[in-house]
Design a protein around this motif. Sequence first.
Motif, short mmCIF file in Angstrom:
data_model
loop_
_atom_site.label_atom_id
_atom_site.label_comp_id
_atom_site.label_asym_id
_atom_site.label_seq_id
_atom_site.Cartn_x
_atom_site.Cartn_y
_atom_site.Cartn_z
N MET A 88 -23.23 -10.45 38.19
CA MET A 88 -21.94 -9.89 37.76
C MET A 88 -20.74 -10.67 38.27
O MET A 88 -19.60 -10.34 37.93
N GLN A 89 -20.97 -11.73 39.07
CA GLN A 89 -19.86 -12.53 39.57
C GLN A 89 -19.08 -13.15 38.41
O GLN A 89 -19.65 -13.66 37.47
N GLY A 90 -17.74 -13.08 38.48
CA GLY A 90 -16.89 -13.68 37.46
C GLY A 90 -16.65 -12.79 36.25
O GLY A 90 -15.91 -13.17 35.34
N VAL A 91 -17.26 -11.61 36.21
CA VAL A 91 -17.06 -10.69 35.09
C VAL A 91 -15.83 -9.83 35.38
O VAL A 91 -15.73 -9.22 36.44
N ALA A 92 -14.90 -9.80 34.44
CA ALA A 92 -13.67 -9.00 34.61
C ALA A 92 -13.86 -7.65 33.91
O ALA A 92 -14.44 -7.58 32.82
N PRO A 93 -13.34 -6.57 34.49
CA PRO A 93 -13.45 -5.26 33.84
C PRO A 93 -12.62 -5.20 32.56
O PRO A 93 -11.59 -5.88 32.45
N LEU A 94 -13.06 -4.44 31.60
CA LEU A 94 -12.32 -4.26 30.35
C LEU A 94 -11.05 -3.48 30.60
O LEU A 94 -11.02 -2.55 31.41
N LYS A 95 -10.00 -3.86 29.88
CA LYS A 95 -8.74 -3.13 29.99
C LYS A 95 -8.78 -1.94 29.03
O LYS A 95 -8.97 -2.12 27.84
N ALA A 96 -8.54 -0.74 29.55
CA ALA A 96 -8.57 0.48 28.73
C ALA A 96 -7.23 0.68 28.04
O ALA A 96 -6.18 0.37 28.60
N LYS A 97 -7.28 1.19 26.80
CA LYS A 97 -6.05 1.53 26.08
C LYS A 97 -5.43 2.75 26.74
O LYS A 97 -6.13 3.65 27.19
N LYS A 98 -4.10 2.76 26.77
CA LYS A 98 -3.41 3.87 27.41
C LYS A 98 -3.34 5.12 26.54
O LYS A 98 -3.06 6.19 27.03
N LYS A 99 -3.56 5.00 25.23
CA LYS A 99 -3.53 6.17 24.36
C LYS A 99 -4.69 6.13 23.39
O LYS A 99 -5.22 5.08 23.08
N VAL A 100 -5.03 7.30 22.93
CA VAL A 100 -6.15 7.44 22.01
C VAL A 100 -5.61 7.62 20.61
O VAL A 100 -4.66 8.36 20.39
N ASP A 101 -6.19 6.95 19.62
CA ASP A 101 -5.78 7.06 18.24
C ASP A 101 -6.52 8.24 17.60
O ASP A 101 -7.73 8.21 17.45
N LEU A 102 -5.78 9.29 17.30
CA LEU A 102 -6.38 10.50 16.73
C LEU A 102 -5.99 10.70 15.27
O LEU A 102 -5.65 11.80 14.86
N ARG A 103 -6.02 9.69 14.47
CA ARG A 103 -5.64 9.81 13.06
C ARG A 103 -6.63 10.68 12.31
O ARG A 103 -7.84 10.57 12.48
#
Length: 198
Positions: A14-29
């Motif tokens: 897992m060395q060098g793996v960056a965590p995913l950036k989460a969206k701040k809002k959820v799309d509820l269309r």
Amino acid sequence: MIDDSEFESFAKEMQGVAPLKAKKKVDLRKTTVAEPSLIARRQMAITLKETAAGNPLTEEIIDLVHPLDIIEYRSDGVAHGVYRNLKRGVYSIDARLDLHQKKMHQARTEVFQFIKDCQKYDIRSAIILHGKGELGEPKAFLKSCVNTWLKQIPEVLAFHSAQKKHGSVGALYVLIKKSEHKKLENKLVYSKGRVDPK
């Protein structure tokens, strides 16, 4: 349980793996079709630049009535006998406004001007044909608009769905206030006996 060698192996991979950036809002269309009340709100939200000045009739959400509903209104001061005669269609119809096939913004303008003109020309009893709106979406939309608008016009004393011969629940008898000129004329006649207006 995970032993130390497995954990070390996993950490090395897992060395060098960056965590995913989460969206701040959820799309509820929603993907559903708009309900009739939403359609009505959208239509009423249209900005009517050409009629905004001097026309107080609402463009806001209105209460929808049923196509077959009898609609009625009587302001304070209208005698029961007068109102009864109006709803029975006893009074002569001196002016007529047909709103069939009109868009909401056009009907709004025409209803307002029609009532103003009736008062200007001393017309006391008129009819407005708005239709039932059984096939429209939402149903009875224009009928509902007219029901709302007429209550907002101070010159309208009362209204009631028409008799069958005049359009039944697709039309309204409207009773309109006397003009200031007519009130003054009547005052002169009845306060001093018959006056000759030379």
